[in-house]
Design a protein around this motif. Sequence first.
Motif, PDB file in Angstrom:
ATOM      1  N   GLN A   1       0.066  -1.074  -2.496  1.00 53.05           N
ATOM      2  CA  GLN A   1       0.525  -1.297  -3.873  1.00 53.05           C
ATOM      3  C   GLN A   1      -0.611  -1.071  -4.867  1.00 53.05           C
ATOM      4  OE1 GLN A   1       2.442  -5.111  -4.290  1.00 53.05           O
ATOM      5  NE2 GLN A   1       3.021  -4.736  -6.400  1.00 53.05           N
ATOM      6  N   GLU A   2      -1.799  -1.585  -4.536  1.00 51.80           N
ATOM      7  CA  GLU A   2      -2.973  -1.331  -5.381  1.00 51.80           C
ATOM      8  C   GLU A   2      -3.574  -0.012  -4.926  1.00 51.80           C
ATOM      9  OE1 GLU A   2      -3.458  -3.285  -7.795  1.00 51.80           O
ATOM     10  OE2 GLU A   2      -2.144  -4.909  -7.116  1.00 51.80           O
TER      11      GLU A   2
ATOM     12  N   ASN B   1      -2.532   8.724  -3.595  1.00 51.03           N
ATOM     13  CA  ASN B   1      -2.461   7.536  -2.740  1.00 51.03           C
ATOM     14  C   ASN B   1      -1.498   7.772  -1.574  1.00 51.03           C
ATOM     15  OD1 ASN B   1      -3.628   4.870  -2.760  1.00 51.03           O
ATOM     16  ND2 ASN B   1      -1.604   3.995  -3.233  1.00 51.03           N
TER      17      ASN B   1
ATOM     18  N   THR C   1       4.944  -7.560  -0.201  1.00 59.32           N
ATOM     19  CA  THR C   1       3.607  -7.078   0.180  1.00 59.32           C
ATOM     20  C   THR C   1       3.043  -7.896   1.340  1.00 59.32           C
ATOM     21  OG1 THR C   1       3.155  -6.249  -2.040  1.00 59.32           O
ATOM     22  CG2 THR C   1       1.248  -6.732  -0.660  1.00 59.32           C
TER      23      THR C   1
END
Length: 249
Positions: free
Chosen positions: A85-86, A146, A45
């Motif tokens: 990722q979130e 997303n 990340t």
Amino acid sequence: MSANYLVAQDLHKSFNEHKAVNGVSFTIRKREIFGLLGPNGAGKTTTIRMLSTVLEPDQGDVIIGGYSIKREAEEVRNLIGVCPQELALYVELGALDNLLFFGRMAGMSSQEAREQALAHLKLVGLEERAKGRIDKFSGGMKRRVNLAVALMGHPELLFLDEPTVGIDPQSRNNIYETIEGLRDKGMTILYTTHYMEEADRLCDRVAIMDGGQIIAMDTPHELKAQIGSPDRVTLEDVFLKQTGRSLRD
Ligand SMILES: Nc1ncnc2c1ncn2[C@@H]1O[C@H](COP(=O)(O)OP(=O)(O)OP(=O)(O)O)[C@@H](O)[C@H]1O
Ligand SMILES: [Mg+2]
């Protein structure tokens, strides 16, 4: 062989004394699905955040579509889409309204935002749930929205940070098919995961990260062939061989 679309050179990033990314270099060719694999805390990340101009590297640079993330961050941002990722969604809004919001924020006319939002919802198989509120969606459906957000603006390069983590098989397959379809239409994709079998299926080439460094990089087939018969060994075995540790902690 097509040209390099992304060139990352000697990236470093520390948080306090901890070296999260420690000299990472790789290239991604146009229309390639490139996998960044590794266990929790490997630096995946942090690498994506530098590539996508969110975090400034302590050292090193990245060229994307001919532009430097350090000197031409605005130009880079116009070329990329990021699926973080979130989850980054407004949970009290509907799926379509989320996409419209992000489209308008990116400077699209309301008509353009609407056309793109509907097309992307269809692509991720949620056109019939366009009005549904995000907080009523399953984890897999949220992941698909997303991804649809990241597609707003038709990016040339898409960053997907663990897009399939913890989701049901139906959403997982939808995401695989969407990603393959996007690549077939000419998109270049960087994909992170710690599911090795997923990377084996999807990625043209992979880099395996551990402790902030790339410890192996090649096609999945070639990496497996280096340690045994590619039909019998897995990328998981490659990781084990390189590090002496199993991938899942
Ligand atoms: N903002 C931050 N502040 C302090 N430490 C950080 C920060 N971001 C990341 N780290 C640390 O840097 C290391 C690499 O983290 P990173 O999130 O890049 O790993 P990752 O490969 O994406 O892991 P995961 O698979 O869990 O998502 C970890 O040790 C993490 O705790
Ligand atoms: Mg991560």
